[in-house]
Enzyme design. Structure first.
Site, short mmCIF file in Angstrom:
data_model
loop_
_atom_site.label_atom_id
_atom_site.label_comp_id
_atom_site.label_asym_id
_atom_site.label_seq_id
_atom_site.Cartn_x
_atom_site.Cartn_y
_atom_site.Cartn_z
CE1 TYR A 9 -5.93 14.54 -5.21
CE2 TYR A 9 -8.20 15.24 -5.51
CZ TYR A 9 -7.28 14.39 -4.93
OH TYR A 9 -7.72 13.41 -4.08
CB ILE A 58 -0.91 0.05 1.26
CG1 ILE A 58 -1.69 -1.25 1.43
CG2 ILE A 58 -1.84 1.25 1.20
CD1 ILE A 58 -2.47 -1.35 2.74
CB THR A 59 1.74 3.87 -2.43
OG1 THR A 59 0.48 4.24 -2.99
CG2 THR A 59 2.43 2.84 -3.31
N GLY A 60 1.53 5.30 0.45
CA GLY A 60 0.91 6.33 1.28
C GLY A 60 0.20 5.71 2.46
CB ALA A 61 0.75 2.49 4.07
CG ASN A 62 2.66 8.09 6.27
OD1 ASN A 62 2.78 7.98 5.06
ND2 ASN A 62 2.54 9.25 6.87
CB SER A 63 -1.39 9.75 7.16
OG SER A 63 -1.71 10.32 5.92
N GLY A 64 -4.19 8.68 7.00
CA GLY A 64 -5.48 8.72 6.33
C GLY A 64 -6.01 7.37 5.86
#
Ligand code: NAP
Length: 283
Positions: A171, A15-21
């Protein structure tokens, strides 16, 4: 593979960007199912903290961390190399990381950074991991897009926003590109046992949507938006449910396939963006 034997125990999921949200909430929910999670985070300290939290909240210790900056194509290549050195299977890839930049920022490769983080790095990462993903079939690729793609579609004449920058347009364009990529890749992967779908998680209260806004807007938002855990629902569903076994080339919302913007179904645009992307990643 039949509908009922999509075993989750022992599967590996990146999972990329797995440290938040939404990414972290997705990691926790999938880890609870016994899945081996490889969290991709750009900052070591934030990554370590999130890794510990995912272990603690899921009770699953099989949670690994790879540090990579998705704004750098070199870092994405290193990420794929490191993954392949350590592991020989990848059953689920969730391209989740994203940014919303109020100002135009150029990456070290000279590209507009929203386009790179939200789309191009995931195009590259997926391509680099495709051999191992195919070897692990049945496997699933999940691309986190957004319904914003309906309002700010891709502008092929100015992909990098050199003429005039707009944060929303940049975006929306990147989220449009990842839907085009999903459909083109699904066609190319036909018959391989690898599926690829895109999704809209819904409007959620995360770092992306709550940084630099006033307390009153935050209060109003709380009434109308989802928690990261709720917003992770469709990612978790696409990663784990036997109901979507064999589903590919679809755009999901609230766990249901829905139509994306009609231009995303134009195969000539899908192919054009694919070709441009290949040139941009220097293949
Ligand atoms: N929240 C919403 O309402 C909403 C709606 C539609 C779609 N989405 C999509 O959902 C996904 C998750 O977003 P979120 O809402 O959960 O926001 P978030 O909490 O800000 O999470 C974004 C994640 O991406 C990571 N990231 C950003 N730039 C990176 C880079 N250069 N290299 C590696 N990782 C990077 C962030 O890491 P850092 O912590 O280091 O910054 C963070 O882990 C995104 O793709 C977003 O576009 C969100």
């Amino acid at each position: 593979m039949s509908e009922n034997n999509y075993q989750l125990e022992g599967k590996t999921c990146m999972i990329t960007g797995a440290n938040s949200g939404i990414g972290k909430a997705t990691a926790i929910q999938l880890a609870k199912m016994g899945i081996h999670i490889v969290m991709v985070c750009r900052n070591k300290e934030r990554g370590k903290n999130a890794q510990n939290q995912v272990k603690k909240e899921s009770g699953n210790n099989n949670i690994d961390l790879i540090i990579a900056d998705l704004a750098s194509l070199e870092s994405v290549k290193n990420l794929a190399d490191e993954f392949k050195k350590k592991y020989d299977k990848l059953h689920i890839l969730i391209n989740n990381a994203g940014v919303f930049n109020s100002k135009r920022i150029l990456t070290e490769d000279g590209y507009e950074s929203t386009f790179v983080v939200d789309y191009l790095s995931h195009f590259l990462l997926t391509k680099l991991l495709l051999d191992i993903i195919k070897k692990s079939a049945p496997s699933r690729i999940i691309n986190v897009s957004s319904d914003i793609h309906r309002y700010f579609k891709i502008n092929l004449d100015d992909l990098m926003f050199e003429k005039k920058y707009s944060s929303q347009k940049a975006y929306g364009s990147a989220k449009f590109a990842i839907v085009l990529f999903t459909y083109e890749l699904a066609r190319r992967l036909g018959g391989t046992g690898v599926t690829v779908n895109a999704l809209h998680p819904g409007h959620a209260r995360t770092k992306m949507t709550t940084t630099n806004i006033s307390w009153i807007i935050k209060k109003i938002m709380n009434l109308f938006s989802k928690s990261p855990e709720e917003a992770a629902e469709t990612s978790v569903y696409l990663a784990s449910s036997p109901e979507v076994d064999g589903f590919s080339g679809k755009y999901f919302k609230k766990c249901i396939p829905v139509k994306s913007h009609k231009m995303t179904y134009d195969e000539s645009i899908q192919k054009k963006v694919w070709e441009i992307s290949e040139k941009l990643i220097h293949f």
